[in-house]
Design an enzyme around this catalytic site. Structure first.
Site: not given
Ligand code: MG
Ligand code: NAI
Length: 353
Positions: A133, A183, A216, A240, A244
């Protein structure tokens, strides 16, 4: 008793409703908190052209902590609401840890139905200030056939070291296991560097068991074998996405709290639910307030109000575990306020028992 000054930014959509319930609960377990509400939101953006005033961070700096609802609403692009409030505050206050506990709460049904609370108790430590980000990049040759976009990632030595060390410190207080999300097979510069730092820090914690998994595969592991995991540390983007996913395999987003933590405590930390403003159910009074109430418990814990924090936590598990009122996302018919009031009453009874 200490009296704390706490800023609230209820924000948009259900952020407003769930924050009201969290404030209600905290008031019952820790009377005398001095609350100050800021109406910074997408509505404020449409009125003034800014999500928050230019001196927003200065206004908040004098508070002991911040309780944030959620920002973002149809009509204002998400990158404006995110970069106009959430991300600048996280960075201004050095909240480089995004701490996301994931537990299967009693009385809630997981996507992993035959798992119990003992199998699923994770702490996701998400890097919160750099990584993927970043504002570095740009759109070139706009509108032409050779148009292209660059979005750079930023991984600093300081940024990687401090978040990974934070994860190891938390693991020593828990089950003593850290799994790093990598990754390095796809992202061939940033992730090998992340792995290198991870191995260097790991060597300083010989008692902690470590794993490194591609993100993954780790996503699949969370679903298939959550019992093998304890603390998960990941970059901004990976943390992030994983949080979720992890929230979804427990009882859903309505139960998942989060803290933006400044471990050095030289600026306020900020607590919020993992979920957003849920425009699809906004204004109906049916948002689940549990995530935001648990974010309130994390806030109290951070401030050192351990007994009050434990009472809120216990009240939530008692109400859910005893078949108490629940909102429609958990299959119930209760309103946001009914659930909040029940938890507030229970928490207060526990403290004064
Ligand atoms: Mg989020
Ligand atoms: P969302 O988390 O708001 O909603 C996703 C789904 O989960 C929706 O179906 C919603 O009804 C449900 N849900 C979420 N929280 C719930 C609760 N407490 N009780 C019951 N159901 C709940 O994510 P979405 O729809 O992607 O984003 C909506 C807006 O929120 C966007 O503008 C987004 O940018 C913003 N957002 C803001 C965040 C923040 O302020 N930290 C975090 C995530 C999204």
């Amino acid at each position: 008793m200490n009296s704390y000054r706490i800023a609230t930014i209820p924000g948009d959509g259900i952020g407003v409703d769930v924050t009201a319930e969290a404030v209600k609960v905290l008031d019952r377990v820790l009377p005398g908190i001095e609350w100050t509400e800021f109406d910074w939101s997408c509505e404020n953006y449409l009125r003034t052209g800014a999500m928050m005033p230019a001196d927003g961070p200065e206004q908040l700096a004098r508070f002991d902590a911040i309780l944030l609802g959620a920002v973002g609403f149809p009509g204002v692009p998400d990158h404006i609401s995110l970069w106009g409030l959430l991300i600048p505050l996280r960075r201004a206050f050095g909240q480089y840890v995004n701490l996301r506990p994931v537990r299967l709460l009693p009385g809630t049904t997981s996507a992993l139905r035959d798992r119990t609370a003992a199998d699923l108790d994770l702490l996701i430590v998400r890097e919160n200030s750099e990584g993927e980000y970043s504002e570095i990049g740009g759109r070139h040759n706009p509108g032409r056939p050779d148009e292209f976009v660059l979005q750079e990632s930023v991984f600093t030595r300081v940024g990687c070291e401090r978040i990974i060390r934070y994860a190891f410190d938390r693991a020593t207080e828990r089950a003593g296991k850290v799994c790093s999300a990598t990754k390095s097979n796809g992202l061939i510069h940033s992730m090998p560097y992340w792995d290198e730092v991870f191995e260097r820090i790991a060597a300083q914690y010989p008692a902690v068991e470590t794993r490194q998994m591609h993100v993954d595969a780790l996503a699949a592991e969370i679903v298939l074998h959550p019992d093998r995991l304890d603390v998960i540390v990941g970059s901004n983007l990976f943390g992030d996405i994983l949080s979720d996913l992890a929230a979804a395999v427990t009882g859903g987003l309505g139960l998942a709290p989060s803290g933006n933590i400044n471990p050095g405590r030289d600026a306020p930390s900020m607590f919020e639910a993992v979920h957003g403003s849920a425009p699809d159910i906004a204004g109906q009074g049916i948002a689940n307030p549990v995530a935001q109430i648990l974010a309130g418990a994390m806030l109290l814990e951070h401030l050192g109000a351990h007994e009050a924090a434990a009472a809120v936590d216990r009240a939530v598990t008692d109400v859910l575990g005893s078949g108490g009122p629940r909102t429609p996302d958990l299959g119930g018919t209760a309103t946001t306020t009914e659930v909040g009031t029940e938890i507030a009453d229970r928490a207060s009874a526990l403290l004064h028992a």
